[in-house]
Design an enzyme around this catalytic site. Structure first.
Site, mmCIF file in Angstrom:
data_model
loop_
_atom_site.group_PDB
_atom_site.id
_atom_site.type_symbol
_atom_site.label_atom_id
_atom_site.label_comp_id
_atom_site.label_asym_id
_atom_site.label_seq_id
_atom_site.Cartn_x
_atom_site.Cartn_y
_atom_site.Cartn_z
ATOM 1 N N GLY A 164 0.767 -1.240 0.000
ATOM 2 C CA GLY A 164 0.000 0.000 0.000
ATOM 3 C C GLY A 164 0.800 1.293 0.000
ATOM 4 N N ASP B 194 1.266 3.420 4.654
ATOM 5 C CA ASP B 194 0.130 4.129 4.067
ATOM 6 C C ASP B 194 -0.878 4.570 5.116
ATOM 7 O OD1 ASP B 194 -0.613 1.535 4.661
ATOM 8 O OD2 ASP B 194 -1.350 1.039 2.670
ATOM 9 N N ASP C 149 -4.302 1.999 11.521
ATOM 10 C CA ASP C 149 -5.690 1.748 11.897
ATOM 11 C C ASP C 149 -5.674 1.316 13.376
ATOM 12 O OD1 ASP C 149 -8.385 1.074 11.737
ATOM 13 O OD2 ASP C 149 -8.103 -0.690 10.510
ATOM 14 N N LYS D 77 -6.170 6.665 11.203
ATOM 15 C CA LYS D 77 -7.551 6.529 11.698
ATOM 16 C C LYS D 77 -7.461 6.478 13.220
ATOM 17 C CE LYS D 77 -9.199 3.416 8.061
ATOM 18 N NZ LYS D 77 -9.831 2.085 7.896
ATOM 19 N N ASP E 292 -5.618 -0.631 -1.471
ATOM 20 C CA ASP E 292 -6.478 -1.502 -2.271
ATOM 21 C C ASP E 292 -7.706 -2.016 -1.522
ATOM 22 O OD1 ASP E 292 -5.084 -3.271 -0.462
ATOM 23 O OD2 ASP E 292 -5.735 -4.918 -1.739
HETATM 24 P P1 5GP Z 1 -3.514 -1.819 11.561
HETATM 25 O O1 5GP Z 1 -2.561 -2.939 11.850
HETATM 26 O O2 5GP Z 1 -3.047 -0.478 12.034
HETATM 27 O O3 5GP Z 1 -4.896 -2.143 12.025
HETATM 28 O O4 5GP Z 1 -3.693 -1.755 10.022
HETATM 29 C C1 5GP Z 1 -2.712 -1.371 9.159
HETATM 30 C C2 5GP Z 1 -2.892 -2.027 7.834
HETATM 31 O O5 5GP Z 1 -4.263 -2.343 7.564
HETATM 32 C C3 5GP Z 1 -2.464 -1.095 6.749
HETATM 33 O O6 5GP Z 1 -1.144 -1.320 6.395
HETATM 34 C C4 5GP Z 1 -3.402 -1.433 5.612
HETATM 35 O O7 5GP Z 1 -2.824 -2.437 4.835
HETATM 36 C C5 5GP Z 1 -4.627 -1.993 6.261
HETATM 37 N N1 5GP Z 1 -5.713 -0.997 6.344
HETATM 38 C C6 5GP Z 1 -6.199 -0.415 7.461
HETATM 39 N N2 5GP Z 1 -7.186 0.435 7.169
HETATM 40 C C7 5GP Z 1 -7.326 0.385 5.823
HETATM 41 C C8 5GP Z 1 -8.191 1.063 4.895
HETATM 42 O O8 5GP Z 1 -9.040 1.896 5.222
HETATM 43 N N3 5GP Z 1 -8.025 0.757 3.585
HETATM 44 C C9 5GP Z 1 -7.122 -0.154 3.142
HETATM 45 N N4 5GP Z 1 -7.064 -0.366 1.847
HETATM 46 N N5 5GP Z 1 -6.283 -0.795 3.979
HETATM 47 C C10 5GP Z 1 -6.397 -0.530 5.307
#
Ligand code: 5GP
Length: 181
Positions: free
Chosen positions: A45, A101, A104, A132, A160
């Site tokens: 991403g 990118d 979350d 986020k 994506d």
């Molecule tokens: P975390 O581990 O912080 O929950 O998530 C990070 C990963 O989740 C990011 O690298 C991404 O690949 C994916 N991700 C989280 N939110 C989104 C979103 O809104 N859209 C997309 N396409 N990927 C997301």
């Protein structure tokens, strides 16, 4: 500009992104003046973000790539992070900046941070385009942040949904019907 037919709402326009990425690149260039940091791009991403960031930089960073998996093609995280591709080079003694990118829950970056720190870089910072904040489960220090966005699943600018929509030049939200196909 024509909107992609599957996009319901644009969260960040191309122009807004470009302006902010340029600011981040200038800030990093200032902070790392005279240094050669390694930008560690988290696949897949962040590749568009990385390439735009690089082009706006006034220093000469090295780049490397790391691959993690946590999403398995859906919009929900499993909470499990796995390393699927490692860096090409050691980062011992290097000034490392993780380029991601989106953050979350924070689980991916937390995992990466812990993993890279065991390799004893001289310094380690984190640069994310999108944050986020509302969805955060683990606290992870973000040194450079592009935008805070609402807790919605977004695509475009490298991000994506099931390997699609990475080429959309802006950040947007998909129409509900796309998830039902
Ligand atoms: P975390 O581990 O912080 O929950 O998530 C990070 C990963 O989740 C990011 O690298 C991404 O690949 C994916 N991700 C989280 N939110 C989104 C979103 O809104 N859209 C997309 N396409 N990927 C997301």
């Amino acid at each position: 500009m024509e909107l992609h037919p599957d996009i319901k709402e644009v969260i960040l326009s191309e122009e807004k992104i470009r302006k902010r990425v340029r600011e981040l690149a200038e800030q990093i260039s200032e902070d790392y003046k005279g240094k050669t940091p390694v930008l560690v791009s988290v696949l897949k991403g962040s590749v568009i973000f990385l390439s735009d960031l690089l082009r706006f930089m006034k220093i000469n960073p090295k780049i490397d790539f790391i691959g993690v998996s946590s999403y398995q093609g859906k919009t929900q995280t499993t909470g499990e992070v796995r390393l699927v591709m490692d860096l090409k080079d050691p980062i011992y003694g290097e000034d490392v900046i993780i380029v991601e990118d989106i953050v979350d829950t924070g689980l991916t970056l937390e995992y990466l941070r812990e993993n890279l720190l065991t390799r004893k870089p001289s310094s380690l910072r984190i640069c994310v385009l999108l944050d986020k904040i509302e969805a955060r489960k683990v606290d992870v220090p973000i040194d450079y942040r592009g935008f805070v966005i609402p807790n919605k699943f977004v695509v475009g600018y490298g991000l994506d949904y099931d390997e699609r929509y990475r080429n959309i030049p802006y950040i947007g939200v998909l129409k509900e019907e796309v998830y039902k196909r």
